[in-house]
Design a protein around this motif. Structure first.
Motif, mmCIF file in Angstrom:
data_model
loop_
_atom_site.group_PDB
_atom_site.id
_atom_site.type_symbol
_atom_site.label_atom_id
_atom_site.label_comp_id
_atom_site.label_asym_id
_atom_site.label_seq_id
_atom_site.Cartn_x
_atom_site.Cartn_y
_atom_site.Cartn_z
ATOM 1 N N MET A 132 0.875 -1.178 0.000
ATOM 2 C CA MET A 132 0.000 0.000 0.000
ATOM 3 C C MET A 132 0.908 1.223 0.000
ATOM 4 S SD MET A 132 -3.182 -0.915 2.505
ATOM 5 C CE MET A 132 -4.188 -2.387 2.233
ATOM 6 N N ALA A 133 0.355 2.388 -0.312
ATOM 7 C CA ALA A 133 1.248 3.527 -0.501
ATOM 8 C C ALA A 133 0.606 4.854 -0.163
ATOM 9 C CB ALA A 133 1.737 3.563 -1.948
ATOM 10 N N CYS A 134 1.437 5.768 0.280
ATOM 11 C CA CYS A 134 1.064 7.170 0.458
ATOM 12 C C CYS A 134 1.987 7.999 -0.436
ATOM 13 C CB CYS A 134 1.225 7.569 1.922
ATOM 14 S SG CYS A 134 0.977 9.321 2.209
ATOM 15 N N GLU A 162 -3.991 12.443 6.276
ATOM 16 C CA GLU A 162 -5.257 11.703 6.128
ATOM 17 C C GLU A 162 -5.043 10.333 5.511
ATOM 18 O OE1 GLU A 162 -8.666 13.514 4.269
ATOM 19 O OE2 GLU A 162 -8.094 15.461 5.069
ATOM 20 N N THR A 163 -4.180 10.277 4.514
ATOM 21 C CA THR A 163 -3.929 8.999 3.837
ATOM 22 C C THR A 163 -3.330 7.991 4.797
ATOM 23 O OG1 THR A 163 -3.624 10.128 1.723
ATOM 24 C CG2 THR A 163 -2.719 7.901 1.907
ATOM 25 N N CYS A 176 -5.921 6.922 7.332
ATOM 26 C CA CYS A 176 -6.937 6.072 6.709
ATOM 27 C C CYS A 176 -6.406 4.640 6.539
ATOM 28 C CB CYS A 176 -7.316 6.684 5.360
ATOM 29 S SG CYS A 176 -8.591 5.797 4.451
ATOM 30 N N LEU A 177 -5.185 4.514 6.065
ATOM 31 C CA LEU A 177 -4.597 3.173 5.890
ATOM 32 C C LEU A 177 -4.403 2.492 7.242
ATOM 33 C CD1 LEU A 177 -1.868 3.740 3.107
ATOM 34 C CD2 LEU A 177 -4.135 2.689 2.852
ATOM 35 N N GLU A 191 -6.022 2.784 9.983
ATOM 36 C CA GLU A 191 -7.266 2.284 10.581
ATOM 37 C C GLU A 191 -7.688 0.955 9.965
ATOM 38 O OE1 GLU A 191 -10.206 5.348 10.135
ATOM 39 O OE2 GLU A 191 -8.884 6.817 11.089
ATOM 40 N N ASP A 192 -7.161 0.682 8.784
ATOM 41 C CA ASP A 192 -7.585 -0.506 8.030
ATOM 42 C C ASP A 192 -6.623 -1.683 8.207
ATOM 43 O OD1 ASP A 192 -9.145 -1.987 6.281
ATOM 44 O OD2 ASP A 192 -8.172 -1.201 4.498
ATOM 45 N N VAL A 193 -5.342 -1.416 8.162
ATOM 46 C CA VAL A 193 -4.348 -2.494 8.266
ATOM 47 C C VAL A 193 -3.165 -2.066 9.145
ATOM 48 C CG1 VAL A 193 -4.823 -3.487 5.980
ATOM 49 C CG2 VAL A 193 -3.099 -1.708 6.212
ATOM 50 N N PRO A 218 -4.593 4.521 -2.417
ATOM 51 C CA PRO A 218 -3.501 4.134 -1.509
ATOM 52 C C PRO A 218 -3.520 2.649 -1.148
ATOM 53 C CG PRO A 218 -4.534 6.155 -0.742
ATOM 54 C CD PRO A 218 -5.393 5.631 -1.868
ATOM 55 N N VAL A 238 -8.198 9.538 -0.877
ATOM 56 C CA VAL A 238 -7.915 9.010 0.452
ATOM 57 C C VAL A 238 -8.887 7.864 0.632
ATOM 58 C CG1 VAL A 238 -7.898 9.484 2.922
ATOM 59 C CG2 VAL A 238 -7.170 11.258 1.306
ATOM 60 N N ARG A 288 -12.776 8.033 1.127
ATOM 61 C CA ARG A 288 -13.055 9.084 2.093
ATOM 62 C C ARG A 288 -13.025 10.474 1.449
ATOM 63 N NH1 ARG A 288 -9.881 8.682 7.719
ATOM 64 N NH2 ARG A 288 -10.849 6.638 7.618
#
Lengths: 287, 287
Positions: A50-52, A77-78, A81-82, A84-86, B29, B58, B65
């Motif tokens: 995954m990436a920002c 934010e990115t 957001c990531l 919170e998911d993984v 992302p 995002v 989002r």
């Protein structure tokens, strides 16, 4: 691929999860470097990427034409957001472009609770075509704020010189400069920094590893005759992260990353009119 | 990978070039959709991928989002920069976000001289989580300006309804709506449009193909029981482009793309807490 049966609902047994690695870096439209290249390196090591994106660049194999930093708020934010998911198994940090981005990434690392020994910082400061990829204030923050939060830093000799103030055109000086970088990190309360100096710009491309307990090692390199050298530094730091996630000890991880880059250079095929990409996906370890 | 000999300079025989495919789309992302997913799909088909990002999003597997469009000028510069370096064998167009982006991409296609039959437009309008991904003015320009420049368009049933004004909750209506979309393209002087309606949202996920010479065909689909459905539309349109670049005729290309997506869904492993990615790289055709 037409042999796949169609027309019936079929239950699929879910295989086990793969570790997820994050790349925090720039975007290169030609995909020789930056987040898209990193995701290919991760895939080659059977990790999900995954990436920002920290900055868009306008570039091709012919060089970097323009850099457009992403707003610090979007980076924040990115990453939130990531997160919170993984939970990432590790993080590779590449081009950051601005001082604000350096601070956002520092904040992310300190809040996310990621093991610093699974964080590799490629301190990108300038492109090989000469474009500034991190401004001077950013370099200061990278040294003072970010360096204390990473377990590995992979400067080339130019970046080592900027970070330490010690010019390293002479190969003999590299060990001293690497030790100096550790001292700077120690002052930031990071006694666990591995410094891995990449020697791609040296006549003979040997790398130098200095571990936190003071062991040092030259990793002998092999010069590959190819035009496809775009993004070798990006790929090296990402491959290093992969080997660390796989549980390799320092010397092994460094040697494996070097072997990966050498093999990806050897497997490269021509793309574009300039310095083309390596063949990141020359191998994948599993389906 | 330690068996690679080190320490000696070695000449490498350069293999032949691979075709390059462009993805013009958003950035996700979590890498389940957008340009990074497209580059993986291209790699799975042994093509080299380059990309122009039209918008940062995002998002994670839990949904979109926020959307941050990239400036039209940056899109223009990126496409011009890539085009000076390589001639793409084909172009996939995904999320465009703004009307200005639609116009930039239209300009690129008309100036770059790419065969429209190697251009696949996935007319992304809304995310599955309900976020607007192309504004209303953009939808108008997509229909009036962009559609005349592409050989293939791959709407899902919701997108088909927005583009034609014909609601398609009833499967029987899809052929008529697809024909209507061809008429709209013909008015824009494109008598060569293939319409491929993806039925992933139907009870039974069959796709409908309408060729320029009026042949029509239902492609029977297989419902795969998985949570990993993020980005199936992106992957389908990219896989379709790959098959077209490989020289497949329309029906074969459509069937191959559908088989690729089905297999990538079946090979998916869990990532994240929401709708995870397919396993784009479940296979690669060569080293």
């Amino acid at each position: 691929m037409k042999e796949h049966a169609q027309g019936e609902t079929r239950k699929v047994v879910t295989p086990s999860r793969k570790p997820v690695a994050f790349s925090i870096a720039g975007f290169d439209p030609s995909s020789g470097a930056g987040v898209t290249a990193d995701i290919k390196v991760f895939a080659a090591h059977d990790l999900y990427g995954m990436a920002c994106i920290t900055a868009l660049t306008v570039q091709s194999t012919l060089g970097v034409r323009r850099v457009e930093p992403v707003a610090a708020e979007t980076i924040r934010e990115t990453l939130a957001c990531l997160r919170e998911d993984v939970l990432p198994a590790g993080v590779k940090i590449g081009m950051l472009a601005t001082a604000e981005a350096v601070s956002e990434v520092t904040r992310f690392l300190s809040e996310a609770g990621i093991d610093p020994q699974r964080v590799v910082l490629d301190p990108v400061i300038r492109s090989s075509s000469g474009k500034e990829l991190l401004n001077p204030e950013g370099v200061d923050r990278l040294r003072l704020e970010l360096l204390p939060h990473v377990g590995w830093v992979t400067p080339n000799i130019d970046e080592l010189a900027v970070l330490t103030g010690i010019g390293t055109s002479d190969k003999e000086v590299i060990p001293m400069a690497a030790a100096r970088l550790q001292v700077l990190a120690n002052a930031g309360a990071n006694p666990k920094l591995h410094v891995l100096v990449t020697g791609g710009h040296l006549h003979r491309p040997d790398d130098f590893l200095l571990t936190p307990d003071g062991k040092s090692l030259w990793l002998k390199g092999e010069r590959v005759e190819t035009q496809s050298t775009h993004g070798t530094g990006c790929a090296f730091s990402s491959a290093l992260l992969c080997s660390l996630i796989e549980g390799r000890v320092a010397e092994e991880a460094a040697a494996e990353a070097k072997a990966y880059v050498t093999a990806a250079l050897q497997a490269a095929y021509p793309v574009g009119r300039g310095k083309g990409p390596m063949h990141h996906l020359f191998v994948r370890r599993s389906g």
